[in-house]
Design an enzyme around this catalytic site. Sequence first.
Site, PDB file in Angstrom:
ATOM      1  N   HIS A  89      -4.326   1.106   7.492  1.00 44.60           N
ATOM      2  CA  HIS A  89      -2.984   1.698   7.568  1.00 44.60           C
ATOM      3  C   HIS A  89      -2.853   2.880   6.598  1.00 44.60           C
ATOM      4  CE1 HIS A  89       1.581   1.270   7.795  1.00 44.60           C
ATOM      5  NE2 HIS A  89       1.403   2.029   6.732  1.00 44.60           N
ATOM      6  N   GLU A  90      -3.296   2.672   5.371  1.00 45.23           N
ATOM      7  CA  GLU A  90      -3.159   3.742   4.360  1.00 45.23           C
ATOM      8  C   GLU A  90      -4.086   4.912   4.674  1.00 45.23           C
ATOM      9  OE1 GLU A  90      -0.632   3.569   2.596  1.00 45.23           O
ATOM     10  OE2 GLU A  90      -0.293   1.455   2.990  1.00 45.23           O
ATOM     11  N   GLY A 139       0.827  -1.199   0.000  1.00 44.36           N
ATOM     12  CA  GLY A 139       0.000   0.000   0.000  1.00 44.36           C
ATOM     13  C   GLY A 139       0.859   1.245   0.000  1.00 44.36           C
ATOM     14  N   GLN A 155       3.049   9.913   1.181  1.00 44.35           N
ATOM     15  CA  GLN A 155       4.355   9.240   1.244  1.00 44.35           C
ATOM     16  C   GLN A 155       5.256   9.597   0.060  1.00 44.35           C
ATOM     17  OE1 GLN A 155       2.430   5.213   2.114  1.00 44.35           O
ATOM     18  NE2 GLN A 155       4.392   5.026   3.150  1.00 44.35           N
ATOM     19  N   HIS A 185      -2.667   7.247   7.128  1.00 40.85           N
ATOM     20  CA  HIS A 185      -1.668   8.181   6.580  1.00 40.85           C
ATOM     21  C   HIS A 185      -2.328   9.510   6.198  1.00 40.85           C
ATOM     22  CE1 HIS A 185       2.212   6.201   6.283  1.00 40.85           C
ATOM     23  NE2 HIS A 185       1.693   5.122   5.721  1.00 40.85           N
ATOM     24  N   CYS A 213       5.822  -0.345   7.118  1.00 37.18           N
ATOM     25  CA  CYS A 213       5.456   0.816   6.310  1.00 37.18           C
ATOM     26  C   CYS A 213       6.653   1.192   5.438  1.00 37.18           C
ATOM     27  CB  CYS A 213       5.109   1.979   7.240  1.00 37.18           C
ATOM     28  SG  CYS A 213       4.689   3.505   6.397  1.00 37.18           S
ATOM     29  N   LEU A 214       6.401   1.540   4.197  1.00 37.90           N
ATOM     30  CA  LEU A 214       7.505   1.915   3.310  1.00 37.90           C
ATOM     31  C   LEU A 214       8.211   3.170   3.804  1.00 37.90           C
ATOM     32  CD1 LEU A 214       5.838   1.211  -0.158  1.00 37.90           C
ATOM     33  CD2 LEU A 214       7.630  -0.135   0.963  1.00 37.90           C
TER      34      LEU A 214
HETATM   35 CO    CO Z   1       2.603   3.253   5.589  1.00 39.09          CO
END
Ligand code: CO
Length: 167
Positions: A137-138, A46, A51, A141, A95-96
């Site tokens: 999660h997304e 995701g 991000q 953000h 998380c990226l």
């Molecule tokens: Co993330």
Amino acid sequence: MALRNIVTKEDPILYKTSREVKQFNIRLQQLLDDMAETLEKSCGVGLAAVQVGVLRRAVLVLETNVGEGEDEHIIEFINPEIIEVEGEQTGAEGCLSVPGEYGLVSRPMRVKARAQNRYGAWFEYEGVGLTARCMCHEFDHLDGHLFLEKCERMLTEEEVNGGSEEE
Ligand code: CO
């Protein structure tokens, strides 16, 4: 399409609230296409626009619950809101923007969301398991929240590599 840089947790932009998408134009489509390429390259499940440094309410989620012979595919959620949740799951989450760190996070097992697609049409989508986790999660953000805030505890390298089965 072009790769975009993924910002990491030191960047203050990740803690800001993303703004509603109002224009469903070529620029949005370009952003979503770039995000898809960036997500694929980084092998994530995701990615939120913030991000890649864009404070707009747009996220991608990889649908991994697919039938045999079916490809995993990306779902685009613009201006998403969760309208129903059910059950609970506790498991490893990363998380990226927080590379190499994983924590134990509880999320609903099922999540139904309402969102717009890249052309502005509203749709509803239900995710289960990893997809539900990823949607939560997304969407977090978009309100400036990282999983680190919801984490019961961080996982050790051993737990991550040993494939912790804590769900
Ligand atoms: Co993330």
